[in-house]
Design a protein around this motif. Sequence first.
Motif, short mmCIF file in Angstrom:
data_model
loop_
_atom_site.label_atom_id
_atom_site.label_comp_id
_atom_site.label_asym_id
_atom_site.label_seq_id
_atom_site.Cartn_x
_atom_site.Cartn_y
_atom_site.Cartn_z
N VAL A 68 -5.01 2.51 5.34
CA VAL A 68 -4.92 2.52 3.88
C VAL A 68 -6.19 3.14 3.30
O VAL A 68 -7.30 2.63 3.50
CB VAL A 68 -4.73 1.09 3.34
CG1 VAL A 68 -4.71 1.10 1.81
CG2 VAL A 68 -3.44 0.49 3.88
N ALA A 120 0.82 -1.21 0.00
CA ALA A 120 0.00 0.00 0.00
C ALA A 120 0.84 1.26 0.00
O ALA A 120 0.33 2.35 -0.21
CB ALA A 120 -0.95 0.00 1.19
N SER A 125 -3.45 -1.79 7.84
CA SER A 125 -4.60 -1.92 6.95
C SER A 125 -5.63 -0.83 7.19
O SER A 125 -6.20 -0.27 6.24
CB SER A 125 -5.25 -3.30 7.15
OG SER A 125 -6.38 -3.45 6.34
#
Length: 531
Positions: free
Chosen positions: A47, A37, A44
């Motif tokens: 992102v 990313a 996570s």
Amino acid sequence: MEIRHPLLNFVLFSALGIGAQAARAQDAVLDDIVVTAGREPVASEAVGRAHTLITGAQLERSGSRSVADALRQVPGLAVSRTGGIGGFTQIRIRGAEANHLLVLIDGVEVSEVGSGEFDFGALAATDIERIEVLRGPQSALWGSNAQAGVISIITKAGRRNSLEYGGRAESGSDATRIATAYLRGGRQRYDFAFSGISRRTDGFNISSFGGEKDGDENITLNFKGNADVTPSFRLDGTARYVNRKTDTDAQDFAFPPTPTQGLVIDSDDQTRSRELFGGTGLTVDMFGGRLTHQARLKAGDVTRKTFSNRTRSSGSTGRRYHASYQLSARIETPAIANARHAITGAVESERETFRQLEPVFDPSQLAERSRTLTGVIGEYRGSFFDRLHLSAALRHDDNDNFEDATTYALSGALLLPGSGTRIHASVGTGVTNPTFFEQFGFIPAFFQGNPNLRPESSFAWDAGIEHPFLGGRLTVDVTHFRQRIEDEIATRFTGGFTTPVNLTGTSRSKGIEVSLRAEATDALGIKGSYT
């Protein structure tokens, strides 16, 4: 068509569970990180780009035997395969072409140089730690071929101060046989992982005519390792070898036309390919990890040959060499918005070579073609109040044979306190360089390349919301996207032969992606997607 009956599993021997608590802790950390990313791994929840993670544990529970089958559950992806197991398999994201997708295995690009595509037909769903899928333009971070998105496959690594080994054999319909083995482990300052898979199937007849079966043979070997020379100096390396033979049937293009004109007919055709990829890198941390230097070398070599009635009818070989240097700095300003900042600069150099082996209609076909690219990348990431996460990236690619390209990307994620809701959005541009086939052609009398082609370019944005229900046992993510593509490359018939050209105008697409994750019970999980 997949194996049509359940496989019979025979466990040969199982892993030694040394260091199980450390393994579980490492898995928990990995599940919260998206490696691709950014130029550095990103949590996570931070992102802003639309993304999906598939862990190795989820692959095991789903029973998927191939990566392509596992990716069918990802919103925005379309999977198409020619024939049975091992057949040529393409993946497209949000309606883009297969060569608009960058595919990485352990950080190494694995697409073929000639076509710019990766054939997922050989990729079994074994020895995989996780699969990361980023949807939307990622060229600002990863360059050409990341116009529609990135699929990054990370294989399992060894665990420090442990030793694991194991294997499995399976047998099923169509005389399918699969055998896998692995050896993973390490000591305090290094870790390693070896794995191998052998897959053979007699297959079935792809054509509706005749009775000859179309099978597949695939041997894949994989290695990865890491070593700490000192606490602040680390080395890593990967290597991957694939050797495969896939039977195919031809399409009837006979002239004058026959009753089976345009249909797939029974024929003794076969595609043989050999793939070799590898990479090595070093990482140096300074000032307590606030400054990190990374240098990396990567290479790939793919040779593909096709045979008709046991006679070689075509073939090509392509190589890719990639070198990069990256410098990352991290700054914390707790007194100002409780913020964390990361600034990364990188430079990349890539050289690709391609040579047509057959058929030979003209001596010019045998000449080796080459091209080089130099890219400069800058990225900023900021986290504020542990709730707002922003990123920006800018890249310029200097191409020696066609138009240079500058791409950008912006993204953000906002965590709403007390609700578990996450709002995410991204906007950016992408490019895909002409393939070697498009640029140089391969049959001068029938198909001529176009050295004046421009890279295909795109602009896209998406925005979505992720929200948990039922105390977190159900999570739904809804994303809306829009994109437009310009300078699309298509084949045009001109003066007795065909040639690729850049189309005028703009192609537009839009859609909605929905993903659902539910824990019905402690032992039963449910996943769903809609595009």
